[in-house]
Design a protein around this motif. Structure first.
Motif, PDB file in Angstrom:
ATOM      1  N   TYR A   1     -12.379  65.124  69.778  1.00 14.54           N
ATOM      2  CA  TYR A   1     -11.698  65.671  70.961  1.00 14.54           C
ATOM      3  C   TYR A   1     -10.779  66.834  70.613  1.00 14.54           C
ATOM      4  O   TYR A   1     -10.903  67.936  71.163  1.00 14.54           O
ATOM      5  CB  TYR A   1     -10.917  64.525  71.615  1.00 14.54           C
ATOM      6  CG  TYR A   1      -9.986  64.893  72.734  1.00 14.54           C
ATOM      7  CD1 TYR A   1     -10.426  65.628  73.836  1.00 14.54           C
ATOM      8  CD2 TYR A   1      -8.660  64.458  72.711  1.00 14.54           C
ATOM      9  CE1 TYR A   1      -9.559  65.931  74.875  1.00 14.54           C
ATOM     10  CE2 TYR A   1      -7.792  64.743  73.746  1.00 14.54           C
ATOM     11  CZ  TYR A   1      -8.252  65.479  74.819  1.00 14.54           C
ATOM     12  OH  TYR A   1      -7.388  65.778  75.846  1.00 14.54           O
ATOM     13  N   VAL A   2      -9.881  66.641  69.678  1.00 12.43           N
ATOM     14  CA  VAL A   2      -8.963  67.707  69.276  1.00 12.43           C
ATOM     15  C   VAL A   2      -9.701  68.777  68.489  1.00 12.43           C
ATOM     16  O   VAL A   2      -9.510  69.978  68.702  1.00 12.43           O
ATOM     17  CB  VAL A   2      -7.794  67.140  68.445  1.00 12.43           C
ATOM     18  CG1 VAL A   2      -6.919  68.261  67.901  1.00 12.43           C
ATOM     19  CG2 VAL A   2      -6.953  66.187  69.299  1.00 12.43           C
TER      20      VAL A   2
ATOM     21  N   ASN B   1     -11.489  71.434  70.485  1.00  9.95           N
ATOM     22  CA  ASN B   1     -10.581  72.396  71.110  1.00  9.95           C
ATOM     23  C   ASN B   1     -10.005  73.367  70.093  1.00  9.95           C
ATOM     24  O   ASN B   1      -9.733  74.531  70.437  1.00  9.95           O
ATOM     25  CB  ASN B   1      -9.475  71.654  71.859  1.00  9.95           C
ATOM     26  CG  ASN B   1      -9.927  71.149  73.214  1.00  9.95           C
ATOM     27  OD1 ASN B   1      -9.840  71.860  74.214  1.00  9.95           O
ATOM     28  ND2 ASN B   1     -10.444  69.929  73.252  1.00  9.95           N
ATOM     29  N   VAL B   2      -9.826  72.944  68.849  1.00  7.54           N
ATOM     30  CA  VAL B   2      -9.401  73.863  67.792  1.00  7.54           C
ATOM     31  C   VAL B   2     -10.519  74.862  67.510  1.00  7.54           C
ATOM     32  O   VAL B   2     -10.270  76.069  67.369  1.00  7.54           O
ATOM     33  CB  VAL B   2      -9.015  73.087  66.517  1.00  7.54           C
ATOM     34  CG1 VAL B   2      -8.778  74.051  65.347  1.00  7.54           C
ATOM     35  CG2 VAL B   2      -7.760  72.248  66.758  1.00  7.54           C
TER      36      VAL B   2
ATOM     37  N   CYS C   1      -8.492  67.849  61.480  1.00  9.96           N
ATOM     38  CA  CYS C   1      -8.308  67.117  62.746  1.00  9.96           C
ATOM     39  C   CYS C   1      -8.849  65.703  62.594  1.00  9.96           C
ATOM     40  O   CYS C   1      -9.214  65.053  63.582  1.00  9.96           O
ATOM     41  CB  CYS C   1      -9.030  67.833  63.878  1.00  9.96           C
ATOM     42  SG  CYS C   1      -8.486  69.518  64.181  1.00  9.96           S
TER      43      CYS C   1
ATOM     44  N   VAL D   1      -3.207  68.364  62.066  1.00 11.78           N
ATOM     45  CA  VAL D   1      -2.713  67.796  63.318  1.00 11.78           C
ATOM     46  C   VAL D   1      -2.116  66.433  62.998  1.00 11.78           C
ATOM     47  O   VAL D   1      -2.842  65.470  62.751  1.00 11.78           O
ATOM     48  CB  VAL D   1      -3.832  67.679  64.368  1.00 11.78           C
ATOM     49  CG1 VAL D   1      -3.270  67.091  65.667  1.00 11.78           C
ATOM     50  CG2 VAL D   1      -4.459  69.045  64.639  1.00 11.78           C
TER      51      VAL D   1
ATOM     52  N   ILE E   1      -2.072  63.514  73.470  1.00  6.97           N
ATOM     53  CA  ILE E   1      -2.733  64.782  73.767  1.00  6.97           C
ATOM     54  C   ILE E   1      -3.653  64.584  74.959  1.00  6.97           C
ATOM     55  O   ILE E   1      -4.535  63.729  74.927  1.00  6.97           O
ATOM     56  CB  ILE E   1      -3.533  65.279  72.547  1.00  6.97           C
ATOM     57  CG1 ILE E   1      -2.602  65.463  71.348  1.00  6.97           C
ATOM     58  CG2 ILE E   1      -4.252  66.577  72.865  1.00  6.97           C
ATOM     59  CD1 ILE E   1      -3.325  65.772  70.040  1.00  6.97           C
TER      60      ILE E   1
ATOM     61  N   ARG F   1     -11.803  65.193  78.538  1.00  3.96           N
ATOM     62  CA  ARG F   1     -12.367  64.560  77.346  1.00  3.96           C
ATOM     63  C   ARG F   1     -13.678  63.867  77.691  1.00  3.96           C
ATOM     64  O   ARG F   1     -13.743  63.096  78.647  1.00  3.96           O
ATOM     65  CB  ARG F   1     -11.377  63.549  76.768  1.00  3.96           C
ATOM     66  CG  ARG F   1     -11.886  62.850  75.513  1.00  3.96           C
ATOM     67  CD  ARG F   1     -10.787  62.057  74.847  1.00  3.96           C
ATOM     68  NE  ARG F   1     -11.192  61.545  73.552  1.00  3.96           N
ATOM     69  CZ  ARG F   1     -10.372  61.015  72.664  1.00  3.96           C
ATOM     70  NH1 ARG F   1      -9.089  60.919  72.935  1.00  3.96           N
ATOM     71  NH2 ARG F   1     -10.813  60.574  71.502  1.00  3.96           N
TER      72      ARG F   1
ATOM     73  N   VAL G   1      -4.256  69.530  75.368  1.00  2.00           N
ATOM     74  CA  VAL G   1      -5.104  69.759  74.199  1.00  2.00           C
ATOM     75  C   VAL G   1      -5.365  71.243  73.965  1.00  2.00           C
ATOM     76  O   VAL G   1      -5.511  71.690  72.820  1.00  2.00           O
ATOM     77  CB  VAL G   1      -6.428  68.966  74.326  1.00  2.00           C
ATOM     78  CG1 VAL G   1      -7.326  69.545  75.422  1.00  2.00           C
ATOM     79  CG2 VAL G   1      -7.163  68.906  72.990  1.00  2.00           C
TER      80      VAL G   1
ATOM     81  N   VAL H   1      -2.715  72.605  71.783  1.00  2.00           N
ATOM     82  CA  VAL H   1      -2.882  72.196  70.390  1.00  2.00           C
ATOM     83  C   VAL H   1      -3.818  73.163  69.673  1.00  2.00           C
ATOM     84  O   VAL H   1      -3.521  73.657  68.575  1.00  2.00           O
ATOM     85  CB  VAL H   1      -3.420  70.755  70.301  1.00  2.00           C
ATOM     86  CG1 VAL H   1      -3.733  70.382  68.848  1.00  2.00           C
ATOM     87  CG2 VAL H   1      -2.426  69.768  70.890  1.00  2.00           C
ATOM     88  N   GLY H   2      -4.949  73.467  70.307  1.00  2.00           N
ATOM     89  CA  GLY H   2      -5.902  74.390  69.695  1.00  2.00           C
ATOM     90  C   GLY H   2      -5.329  75.773  69.492  1.00  2.00           C
ATOM     91  O   GLY H   2      -5.410  76.348  68.389  1.00  2.00           O
TER      92      GLY H   2
END
Length: 265
Positions: A35-36, A39-40, A102, A138, A188, A192, A238, A241-242
């Motif tokens: 998930y994270v 997005n990164v 991540c 992260v 976060i 999703r 999220v 975060v990316g």
């Protein structure tokens, strides 16, 4: 000095304005199918900073990427392998300018300590050996000296998660005193995918974020509750975060961003 130099957000405005947007070297995201991680990767592609963007994870490329990320993820090279396989890890990391971890999972305390901590520690050591310039991680809003998360007894749930993140942060600061990027978000939220179903976590996360941070005395009361208060006050979208991770890789010094900093991206 033996202490890592960490750039505060207050000092970053001028530095970022002067930062080059032409890194144009390769980036590797560990756990990029999560998930994270997705997005990164999306933020990395959108930034146009890197000559190549790759992911290294056990499951390879996503089977059903979220529609809003699909175009970006189609431009990523997904490498399949186990982070604990020394040869596969070394091959994936070799030749990259920056590596971002991540990696994370939930389960037993031993399992979480291994996946949330040891996996990233192995990656940090290999990255240092291979001459990687920058390493991003992260982490968690509960990773700081004296936090409620780190005071959880070893027999209780989540001890391994926070202890693993703490161990990885410590290793990263030692290995990359001027080349680290550490994000410390709480929950976060955002769109999703779980299988073929898209969960709109922003419909839950955004209102709780407002209650925890923007309602004056009520927010202060919530934030005063041990553990829960920190998590509520540290919720981040999220997308932020990316973007904050990728943008911070341009900095010349080490960067640690708390939730209030992450939300500004």
């Amino acid at each position: 000095s033996d202490q890592p130099t960490t750039l505060s957000l207050a000092n970053r405005t001028y530095t970022m304005a002067q930062a080059s947007n032409t890194i144009k070297k390769s980036l590797l995201v560990l756990g990029g199918n999560g998930y994270v991680g997705q997005n990164v990767l999306h933020a990395a592609i959108q930034s146009n900073l890197f000559s190549e963007v790759r992911s290294f994870n056990r499951s390879g490329s996503p089977n059903s990427p979220p529609p809003h990320l699909a175009e970006s993820l189609s431009q990523v090279e997904f490498l399949t392998g186990d982070i604990f396989d020394n040869s596969a890890r070394e091959d994936a990391i070799d030749g990259n300018y920056a590596v971002v971890s991540c990696i994370g999972a939930f389960g037993s305390n031993d399992f979480m300590k291994k996946i949330c901590g040891d996996a990233t520690i192995e990656a940090i050591e290999t990255s240092k050996q291979k001459g990687v310039n920058k390493f991003g991680f992260v982490s968690s809003a509960q990773v700081y000296e004296g936090s409620a998360g780190l005071k959880i007894p070893p027999s209780m749930p989540m001890h391994g998660y926070f202890q693993g993140k703490y161990n990885a942060e410590k290793k990263l600061l030692e290995s990359y005193p001027d080349g680290h990027v550490i994000l410390r978000p709480g929950f976060i939220y955002g769109k999703r995918n779980v299988g073929s179903v898209e969960l709109p976590l922003q419909l839950i996360g955004a209102p709780i974020n407002i209650v925890g941070n923007q309602l004056g005395p009520l927010s202060s009361l919530i934030q005063s509750v041990p553990f829960v208060g920190k998590e509520v006050s540290s919720m981040v979208p999220v997308e932020s975060v990316g973007r904050s991770m990728i943008d911070s890789l341009k900095e010349e010094k080490g960067v640690i961003l708390e939730a209030t900093d992450i939300r500004k991206f």
